[in-house]
Design a protein around this motif. Sequence first.
Motif, mmCIF file in Angstrom:
data_model
loop_
_atom_site.group_PDB
_atom_site.id
_atom_site.type_symbol
_atom_site.label_atom_id
_atom_site.label_comp_id
_atom_site.label_asym_id
_atom_site.label_seq_id
_atom_site.Cartn_x
_atom_site.Cartn_y
_atom_site.Cartn_z
ATOM 1 N N PHE A 40 0.838 -1.195 0.000
ATOM 2 C CA PHE A 40 0.000 0.000 0.000
ATOM 3 C C PHE A 40 0.879 1.254 0.000
ATOM 4 N N LYS A 41 1.934 1.225 0.815
ATOM 5 C CA LYS A 41 2.866 2.361 0.847
ATOM 6 C C LYS A 41 3.560 2.531 -0.498
ATOM 7 N N ASN A 42 3.980 1.423 -1.096
ATOM 8 C CA ASN A 42 4.683 1.501 -2.373
ATOM 9 C C ASN A 42 3.791 2.052 -3.476
ATOM 10 N N GLU A 44 -9.775 -14.426 -7.435
ATOM 11 C CA GLU A 44 -8.631 -13.711 -6.876
ATOM 12 C C GLU A 44 -8.344 -12.516 -7.775
ATOM 13 N N ASN A 45 -8.379 -11.330 -7.196
ATOM 14 C CA ASN A 45 -8.020 -10.134 -7.946
ATOM 15 C C ASN A 45 -6.792 -9.490 -7.319
ATOM 16 N N SER A 46 -6.047 -8.780 -8.106
ATOM 17 C CA SER A 46 -4.699 -8.366 -7.723
ATOM 18 C C SER A 46 -4.653 -7.405 -6.546
ATOM 19 N N GLN A 47 -5.736 -6.657 -6.315
ATOM 20 C CA GLN A 47 -5.732 -5.721 -5.199
ATOM 21 C C GLN A 47 -6.741 -6.101 -4.109
ATOM 22 N N ALA A 48 -7.122 -7.356 -4.062
ATOM 23 C CA ALA A 48 -8.150 -7.786 -3.119
ATOM 24 C C ALA A 48 -7.774 -7.489 -1.673
ATOM 25 N N ILE A 49 -6.547 -7.851 -1.295
ATOM 26 C CA ILE A 49 -6.156 -7.673 0.100
ATOM 27 C C ILE A 49 -6.064 -6.199 0.468
ATOM 28 N N LEU A 50 -5.722 -5.347 -0.498
ATOM 29 C CA LEU A 50 -5.664 -3.911 -0.220
ATOM 30 C C LEU A 50 -7.072 -3.362 0.020
ATOM 31 N N MET A 51 -8.033 -3.857 -0.753
ATOM 32 C CA MET A 51 -9.420 -3.442 -0.542
ATOM 33 C C MET A 51 -9.929 -3.939 0.801
ATOM 34 N N THR A 77 -8.215 -4.694 3.472
ATOM 35 C CA THR A 77 -7.507 -4.093 4.599
ATOM 36 C C THR A 77 -7.784 -2.606 4.734
ATOM 37 N N PHE A 78 -7.747 -1.901 3.597
ATOM 38 C CA PHE A 78 -7.843 -0.442 3.652
ATOM 39 C C PHE A 78 -9.195 0.088 3.205
ATOM 40 N N ASN A 79 -10.068 -0.815 2.744
ATOM 41 C CA ASN A 79 -11.432 -0.455 2.379
ATOM 42 C C ASN A 79 -11.486 0.638 1.320
ATOM 43 N N GLU A 80 -10.575 0.586 0.372
ATOM 44 C CA GLU A 80 -10.593 1.556 -0.710
ATOM 45 C C GLU A 80 -9.807 1.008 -1.893
ATOM 46 N N THR A 81 -10.183 1.473 -3.095
ATOM 47 C CA THR A 81 -9.390 1.141 -4.257
ATOM 48 C C THR A 81 -8.201 2.087 -4.307
ATOM 49 N N VAL A 82 -7.138 1.648 -4.910
ATOM 50 C CA VAL A 82 -5.947 2.475 -4.999
ATOM 51 C C VAL A 82 -5.507 2.574 -6.443
ATOM 52 N N ASP A 83 -4.590 3.496 -6.677
ATOM 53 C CA ASP A 83 -4.099 3.703 -8.023
ATOM 54 C C ASP A 83 -3.400 2.439 -8.524
ATOM 55 N N ASP A 123 0.965 -20.512 5.382
ATOM 56 C CA ASP A 123 0.685 -19.068 5.497
ATOM 57 C C ASP A 123 -0.430 -18.608 4.573
ATOM 58 N N PRO A 124 -1.605 -19.247 4.609
ATOM 59 C CA PRO A 124 -2.695 -18.796 3.735
ATOM 60 C C PRO A 124 -3.187 -17.416 4.151
ATOM 61 N N GLY A 125 -3.466 -16.608 3.185
ATOM 62 C CA GLY A 125 -3.982 -15.280 3.492
ATOM 63 C C GLY A 125 -3.692 -14.313 2.369
ATOM 64 N N GLY A 126 -4.370 -13.179 2.424
ATOM 65 C CA GLY A 126 -4.236 -12.188 1.364
ATOM 66 C C GLY A 126 -2.847 -11.618 1.232
ATOM 67 N N GLY A 127 -2.138 -11.444 2.361
ATOM 68 C CA GLY A 127 -0.790 -10.895 2.301
ATOM 69 C C GLY A 127 0.148 -11.788 1.523
#
Length: 575
Positions: free
Chosen positions: A39-41, A367-374, A376-382, A520-524
């Motif tokens: 997310f930071k990157n 599985e979508n590429s930004q699923a875990i970001l959505m 975790t952060f509840n928003e779409t990102v660039d 280690d199953p999980g979105g990360g």
Amino acid sequence: MRLEARTALYCHEYLHKTFAPNQFDLTYRIEVDPVVDEFKNLGIAHEEKVKEYLQSLNLRIKDIDIQQSDHDWQKESAEALLSDDYDLIFGANISDITESYLIPKLINAKHDETRVSRPDVLIRLGKNSQGNPAWAPVDIKSHAAFGENKSNNIYLSSLEEISPNLNSSQVGRHSEEDAYQLAHYTCHLRTLGIASDEMWVGIIGRDITQCAWAQLDAITFGVGKKLDTALNKYLKDFKIASEVTAASVLQNRDASQPVNALPMMMTGNYGCPTCEFRDVCRDEMEAFDDGSGHVTLLATVTPTKVQDKFPHISSIRELLNETNLDKFGLESQIRARVWNSKVPQMLNPSEPLDLPAFDIEIDIDLENSQAILMDTFNETVDGKDLVYLYGYGVWDKAISNNWKSATFDSFSNYSDTDEGECEVLLAMWNYLITQISLAEKQEKSIGIFHYSPHEKTWWRRFAKRHIGKPGVPTIEEVEKFCEKYLVDLYAYTQKISFPTISYSIKSLAPVANFKWSVEDPGGGMSLIKYKTAINPESEKATREEVIDWLYRYNLDDVRATFAVREYIRSLFPSN
């Protein structure tokens, strides 16, 4: 002590552990989090894109080197803030040294010993009523610059014009998180006498061609008696956070010093899912009140709900003994009983579960590429958000009465392209339509289960994003398909209290005695694996290994929905 712009947003226990580390066993502190790092990157990459765009415009820009020594960084920031030569400053660092340079040269300027400010951008808005240069803080965000809100207005300006455009008012509001950071900078600038009189603040969001401006003291949150400005809310929360921080510093030296902070399950961008101390705090919450547990461990019982419904209650034991509760309180009490007994219960026994059953049951999971970001952060990102893998399981009950005998497989494409996504979704669409046709020809009922509204969202996106491509259904066809065949299992789990902290499939499946076969199953981890899979520099063997991991992980996600559904049916067979 000087505190940074996110301080008022942070959980108090995060501040407590950060500033009193000697008082805790931080063995389980999470030092590397791939989701937070990604997310930071993405944010950094977006900032660079905006910066590059601004530098292409006819603006007078000061780009401060943030890699130099702190003293030189602050000195250069002070010189830029005093100069008439710049419309815009990147990378300003405003702290004690900056202030010592500024104060002798400004009118009515004072030190602010509580804050350090490093806004992404500072915009020059002429001079303020004190005769000092007027600077407005602007942050660059990879999400939308503002959201819908009928009670607030924002003013959109093109980046060529950069200054607020009073003729471009429209309904909208910055997020509370963004407003708090902008309030931090503005308060600092006001103390130094270099804020604009109107307290303008701005966000450059996903659309990098414009800035969404607002007047800080006009941004409001809440309704009725709780209605307040972003500035007032920030000041109240910053004061409390400052007190927690100061007390924590004292406690770090002397364990007998008290700190008014307590671990709770926090949500949002600065909540538990992104916090490095989440595992440490989880142990403390479970041990709270001699092992009774903190009340926010219960699903849906957030700190905000506790404050609204039963602010005098902290532990699960206290909740169990409470009387005179409203509907939410009574449901929370059921959750408390389930937490202790570990036996799920209906939240409303008089309401039938009505979980449908079919001759043929298909479970799906994408599985979508930004699923875990959505998540975790509840928003779409660039950046791209693409479906790259779609798994399914088909259980024909005429063949076997055990869901584990179902046929499992998936469609995938790791090209990281729109064409690759279309290939995956079209393959899954055709497969499901074929299964439906075969079932109905055999006069068998068929239902397609998924978990959360995620799948429906993506089917609609499929129709809109790939409209006109051969074989792609229309939005009308997708809507009919969703209404007739898709069943959201998540909606049914909401009627039940489970001994879990959330309703995520990762929380519920273990209750149903289901375990993922991958490590280690999980979105990360899936995010790391996906990035490796699409990286052209990955070795062939490594790429094959991560793709195999993703294949097995996704199919286990599908199996998990089967397991949870059958577990629910075993608990409530009459429903």
